[in-house]
Design a protein around this motif. Structure first.
Motif, PDB file in Angstrom:
ATOM      1  N   ALA A  84      -1.664   6.245  -3.972  1.00 27.01           N
ATOM      2  CA  ALA A  84      -1.465   7.691  -3.934  1.00 27.01           C
ATOM      3  C   ALA A  84      -2.402   8.237  -2.851  1.00 27.01           C
ATOM      4  O   ALA A  84      -3.446   7.653  -2.564  1.00 27.01           O
ATOM      5  CB  ALA A  84      -1.785   8.306  -5.289  1.00 27.01           C
ATOM      6  N   THR A  85      -2.056   9.345  -2.259  1.00 25.59           N
ATOM      7  CA  THR A  85      -2.839   9.862  -1.135  1.00 25.59           C
ATOM      8  C   THR A  85      -4.245  10.278  -1.532  1.00 25.59           C
ATOM      9  O   THR A  85      -5.163  10.211  -0.727  1.00 25.59           O
ATOM     10  CB  THR A  85      -2.125  11.060  -0.486  1.00 25.59           C
ATOM     11  N   ASP A  86      -4.460  10.681  -2.779  1.00 23.12           N
ATOM     12  CA  ASP A  86      -5.779  11.153  -3.191  1.00 23.12           C
ATOM     13  C   ASP A  86      -6.622  10.060  -3.864  1.00 23.12           C
ATOM     14  O   ASP A  86      -7.712  10.321  -4.339  1.00 23.12           O
ATOM     15  CB  ASP A  86      -5.648  12.355  -4.113  1.00 23.12           C
ATOM     16  N   GLN A  87      -6.127   8.844  -3.924  1.00 31.38           N
ATOM     17  CA  GLN A  87      -6.828   7.739  -4.572  1.00 31.38           C
ATOM     18  C   GLN A  87      -7.226   6.699  -3.534  1.00 31.38           C
ATOM     19  O   GLN A  87      -6.567   6.542  -2.518  1.00 31.38           O
ATOM     20  CB  GLN A  87      -5.916   7.070  -5.615  1.00 31.38           C
ATOM     21  N   PRO A  88      -8.316   5.959  -3.809  1.00 26.79           N
ATOM     22  CA  PRO A  88      -8.656   4.860  -2.898  1.00 26.79           C
ATOM     23  C   PRO A  88      -7.586   3.765  -2.983  1.00 26.79           C
ATOM     24  O   PRO A  88      -6.865   3.657  -3.968  1.00 26.79           O
ATOM     25  CB  PRO A  88     -10.004   4.354  -3.416  1.00 26.79           C
ATOM     26  N   SER A  89      -7.511   2.951  -1.961  1.00 25.36           N
ATOM     27  CA  SER A  89      -6.506   1.901  -1.893  1.00 25.36           C
ATOM     28  C   SER A  89      -6.686   0.876  -3.011  1.00 25.36           C
ATOM     29  O   SER A  89      -7.799   0.556  -3.401  1.00 25.36           O
ATOM     30  CB  SER A  89      -6.582   1.194  -0.540  1.00 25.36           C
ATOM     31  N   THR A  90      -5.570   0.380  -3.518  1.00 21.21           N
ATOM     32  CA  THR A  90      -5.613  -0.659  -4.550  1.00 21.21           C
ATOM     33  C   THR A  90      -5.899  -2.029  -3.948  1.00 21.21           C
ATOM     34  O   THR A  90      -6.287  -2.944  -4.649  1.00 21.21           O
ATOM     35  CB  THR A  90      -4.276  -0.726  -5.322  1.00 21.21           C
ATOM     36  N   ILE A  91      -5.686  -2.149  -2.642  1.00 23.49           N
ATOM     37  CA  ILE A  91      -5.901  -3.418  -1.945  1.00 23.49           C
ATOM     38  C   ILE A  91      -6.969  -3.212  -0.883  1.00 23.49           C
ATOM     39  O   ILE A  91      -6.815  -2.392   0.017  1.00 23.49           O
ATOM     40  CB  ILE A  91      -4.598  -3.932  -1.309  1.00 23.49           C
ATOM     41  N   GLU A  92      -8.037  -3.971  -1.004  1.00 24.56           N
ATOM     42  CA  GLU A  92      -9.137  -3.897  -0.049  1.00 24.56           C
ATOM     43  C   GLU A  92      -8.929  -4.954   1.033  1.00 24.56           C
ATOM     44  O   GLU A  92      -8.572  -6.097   0.728  1.00 24.56           O
ATOM     45  CB  GLU A  92     -10.458  -4.146  -0.777  1.00 24.56           C
ATOM     46  N   THR A  93      -9.160  -4.557   2.273  1.00 25.06           N
ATOM     47  CA  THR A  93      -9.112  -5.501   3.387  1.00 25.06           C
ATOM     48  C   THR A  93     -10.526  -5.961   3.695  1.00 25.06           C
ATOM     49  O   THR A  93     -11.418  -5.140   3.865  1.00 25.06           O
ATOM     50  CB  THR A  93      -8.520  -4.831   4.653  1.00 25.06           C
ATOM     51  N   VAL A  94     -10.730  -7.260   3.743  1.00 25.45           N
ATOM     52  CA  VAL A  94     -11.996  -7.825   4.198  1.00 25.45           C
ATOM     53  C   VAL A  94     -11.699  -8.345   5.596  1.00 25.45           C
ATOM     54  O   VAL A  94     -11.070  -9.404   5.757  1.00 25.45           O
ATOM     55  CB  VAL A  94     -12.500  -8.936   3.246  1.00 25.45           C
ATOM     56  N   ARG A  95     -12.117  -7.571   6.568  1.00 24.87           N
ATOM     57  CA  ARG A  95     -11.742  -7.794   7.968  1.00 24.87           C
ATOM     58  C   ARG A  95     -11.964  -9.250   8.407  1.00 24.87           C
ATOM     59  O   ARG A  95     -13.026  -9.812   8.249  1.00 24.87           O
ATOM     60  CB  ARG A  95     -12.542  -6.844   8.850  1.00 24.87           C
ATOM     61  N   GLY A  96     -10.878  -9.833   8.930  1.00 27.18           N
ATOM     62  CA  GLY A  96     -10.941 -11.193   9.448  1.00 27.18           C
ATOM     63  C   GLY A  96     -10.910 -12.283   8.382  1.00 27.18           C
ATOM     64  O   GLY A  96     -10.849 -13.463   8.703  1.00 27.18           O
ATOM     65  N   ARG A  97     -10.937 -11.902   7.095  1.00 26.05           N
ATOM     66  CA  ARG A  97     -10.993 -12.910   6.030  1.00 26.05           C
ATOM     67  C   ARG A  97      -9.771 -12.888   5.129  1.00 26.05           C
ATOM     68  O   ARG A  97      -9.163 -13.918   4.883  1.00 26.05           O
ATOM     69  CB  ARG A  97     -12.249 -12.693   5.165  1.00 26.05           C
ATOM     70  N   ARG A 134       0.825  -1.211   0.000  1.00 22.68           N
ATOM     71  CA  ARG A 134       0.000   0.000   0.000  1.00 22.68           C
ATOM     72  C   ARG A 134       0.859   1.260   0.000  1.00 22.68           C
ATOM     73  O   ARG A 134       0.516   2.239  -0.663  1.00 22.68           O
ATOM     74  CB  ARG A 134      -0.941   0.003   1.203  1.00 22.68           C
ATOM     75  N   LYS A 135       1.939   1.246   0.725  1.00 18.28           N
ATOM     76  CA  LYS A 135       2.824   2.409   0.781  1.00 18.28           C
ATOM     77  C   LYS A 135       3.345   2.760  -0.616  1.00 18.28           C
ATOM     78  O   LYS A 135       3.458   3.917  -0.982  1.00 18.28           O
ATOM     79  CB  LYS A 135       3.989   2.124   1.727  1.00 18.28           C
ATOM     80  N   VAL A 136       3.635   1.742  -1.416  1.00 15.60           N
ATOM     81  CA  VAL A 136       4.170   1.958  -2.763  1.00 15.60           C
ATOM     82  C   VAL A 136       3.054   2.224  -3.773  1.00 15.60           C
ATOM     83  O   VAL A 136       3.174   3.097  -4.625  1.00 15.60           O
ATOM     84  CB  VAL A 136       5.003   0.722  -3.203  1.00 15.60           C
ATOM     85  N   LEU A 137       1.956   1.461  -3.696  1.00 23.16           N
ATOM     86  CA  LEU A 137       0.932   1.503  -4.737  1.00 23.16           C
ATOM     87  C   LEU A 137      -0.098   2.611  -4.585  1.00 23.16           C
ATOM     88  O   LEU A 137      -0.680   3.045  -5.573  1.00 23.16           O
ATOM     89  CB  LEU A 137       0.187   0.159  -4.792  1.00 23.16           C
TER      90      LEU A 137
END
Length: 160
Positions: free
Chosen positions: A92-105, A87-90
């Motif tokens: 940008a601060t103004d864009q949504p994350s490229t990797i979504e976390t599905v909590r616990g899964r 996430r740190k590399v991919l």
């Protein structure tokens, strides 16, 4: 997959994932941003490859552990560490994350990307052709005939 031959790296080809300014070549273990290499640990690149191969599907933590760390006992915290590095590399601060976390899964790569096929290098093709070359033809080889008698020797030589 890479082969080394006479100090040259030979690429066999493979998939290329491209999105935004990024280009990822898993067989080369190379991530590029604006055609410049991005330095990341091998396991982080393995995690990225796993997420991209299965995108847009959810990749469970168990799948990540068995794919990225086969035959090793690893804590789930290692996954979070490598996801944070990605996430740190991919991102940008103004864009949504490229990797979504599905909590616990698990995790899901959510950014649209294109998939292309990298062609093998010309050096690799030549090296494969050279390996397939059977060598001299039988008529070019020298044969030594060993026989019990001169008559048997003449008979054997007539078949060469």
């Amino acid at each position: 997959m890479l082969f080394r031959s006479r100090r040259r790296t030979l690429s066999v080809g493979g998939p290329i994932y491209a999105w935004g300014p990024f280009r990822f070549e898993p067989t080369e273990c190379r991530l590029l941003r604006d055609d410049e290499p991005v330095s990341l640990p091998a396991k982080t690149l393995d995690l990225l490859a796993t997420l991209l191969r299965r995108a847009p599907r959810l990749v469970t933590k168990e799948e990540i552990l068995t794919t990225v760390w086969p035959n090793a006992v690893v804590e789930e915290g290692n996954i979070a560490f490598h996801v944070a590095a990605l996430r740190k590399v991919l991102d940008a601060t103004d864009q949504p994350s490229t990797i979504e976390t599905v909590r616990g899964r698990g995790y899901r790569f959510v950014h649209p990307f294109s998939l292309q096929q990298m062609e093998p290098t010309e050096e690799f093709r030549k090296s494969m052709i050279a390996q397939l070359d059977p060598g001299p033809k039988p008529q070019d080889r020298t044969w030594m005939v060993v026989a019990r008698s001169e008559e048997h020797k003449s008979e054997l030589q007539s078949h060469l």
